[in-house]
Design a protein around this motif. Structure first.
Motif, short mmCIF file in Angstrom:
data_model
loop_
_atom_site.label_atom_id
_atom_site.label_comp_id
_atom_site.label_asym_id
_atom_site.label_seq_id
_atom_site.Cartn_x
_atom_site.Cartn_y
_atom_site.Cartn_z
N ALA A 50 -6.53 6.70 1.73
CA ALA A 50 -7.23 5.41 1.72
C ALA A 50 -6.85 4.58 0.50
CB ALA A 50 -8.73 5.62 1.79
N ASP A 51 -6.59 5.23 -0.64
CA ASP A 51 -6.20 4.49 -1.84
C ASP A 51 -4.85 3.81 -1.65
OD1 ASP A 51 -8.55 5.19 -3.20
OD2 ASP A 51 -7.66 7.04 -3.96
N ALA A 82 -5.49 0.79 0.40
CA ALA A 82 -6.14 -0.24 -0.44
C ALA A 82 -5.12 -1.00 -1.28
CB ALA A 82 -7.20 0.39 -1.32
N ARG A 83 -4.12 -0.30 -1.79
CA ARG A 83 -3.09 -0.95 -2.61
C ARG A 83 -2.23 -1.92 -1.80
NH1 ARG A 83 -3.15 4.24 -4.94
NH2 ARG A 83 -1.38 4.96 -3.69
N TYR A 113 -3.51 -3.92 0.55
CA TYR A 113 -4.36 -5.04 0.94
C TYR A 113 -4.55 -6.00 -0.24
CZ TYR A 113 -6.32 -2.61 5.11
OH TYR A 113 -6.51 -1.99 6.32
N ASP A 151 -7.07 -8.50 -2.28
CA ASP A 151 -8.50 -8.32 -2.53
C ASP A 151 -9.36 -9.05 -1.50
OD1 ASP A 151 -8.08 -6.66 -4.70
OD2 ASP A 151 -8.18 -8.30 -6.17
N LYS A 153 -12.19 -5.74 2.36
CA LYS A 153 -11.37 -4.64 1.88
C LYS A 153 -12.24 -3.41 1.63
CE LYS A 153 -8.14 -3.51 -1.85
NZ LYS A 153 -7.36 -4.09 -2.97
N ASP A 154 -13.34 -3.58 0.90
CA ASP A 154 -14.20 -2.44 0.59
C ASP A 154 -14.78 -1.80 1.84
OD1 ASP A 154 -13.74 -2.77 -2.13
OD2 ASP A 154 -15.63 -3.85 -2.50
N ASN A 187 -13.50 -1.83 4.92
CA ASN A 187 -12.45 -1.16 5.68
C ASN A 187 -12.02 0.14 5.00
OD1 ASN A 187 -9.18 -1.01 6.30
ND2 ASN A 187 -10.47 -1.43 8.07
N ILE A 188 -11.89 0.12 3.70
CA ILE A 188 -11.49 1.34 2.99
C ILE A 188 -12.58 2.39 3.10
CG2 ILE A 188 -10.90 2.31 0.73
CD1 ILE A 188 -8.66 0.61 2.18
N ARG A 201 -12.07 6.07 4.77
CA ARG A 201 -12.41 7.33 4.10
C ARG A 201 -13.20 8.25 5.02
NH1 ARG A 201 -10.68 6.81 -0.96
NH2 ARG A 201 -10.92 4.83 -2.06
#
Length: 136
Positions: free
Chosen positions: A23-24, A27-28, A30, A32, A47-48, A50-51, A55
């Protein structure tokens, strides 16, 4: 406007990050202010959000398989069509669905991602995700 090679590189990175269950790494890729939308829920996610969902999903999977990938660059990003075959940690199948993703890319990152699939084809997957979300 991003070049075809730039957006296809982002698509490759995304298609590597998702099956790695990282997931990290997603995130990188996407921005912000990314907006993620799936016709399965017909809701948009930040973003938060979806991540956080990824997870949960990655926590119950052994494989988040993208197979038979086809990609087409667009002026603002790419379209990707693939077959999704999730496998749970217990080895059972989450079904199979053909998926179309439409992504917009800005500054080497995905700023909008829309996913289209027939959720009924992977009903078992969505049931397990819902159950895991309650326990998260």
């Amino acid at each position: 406007m991003p070049t075809n090679s730039d957006v296809l590189a982002v698509a490759e990175q995304f298609s590597a990050a998702i099956p790695s269950l990282d997931a990290d790494a997603v995130a990188r890729l996407y921005t912000d202010d990314v907006v993620v939308q799936s016709n399965a829920s017909n809701e948009t996610q930040t973003k938060d959000q979806n991540i956080a969902m990824l997870r949960v999903i990655f926590g119950i999977e052994r494989e988040h398989g993208y197979h038979d990938i086809e990609r087409i660059p667009t002026p603002d990003g790419f379209v990707q069509i693939h077959t999704f075959r999730p496998v749970f940690t217990d080895g059972s199948s989450g079904g199979e669905a053909r998926v179309c993703m439409v992504a917009e890319v800005r500054d080497g990152k995905i700023c909008r991602l829309r996913e289209f699939l027939d959720g009924a084809q992977i009903g078992v997957f969505w049931s397990r995700v819902a159950e895991a979300s309650k326990n998260a």
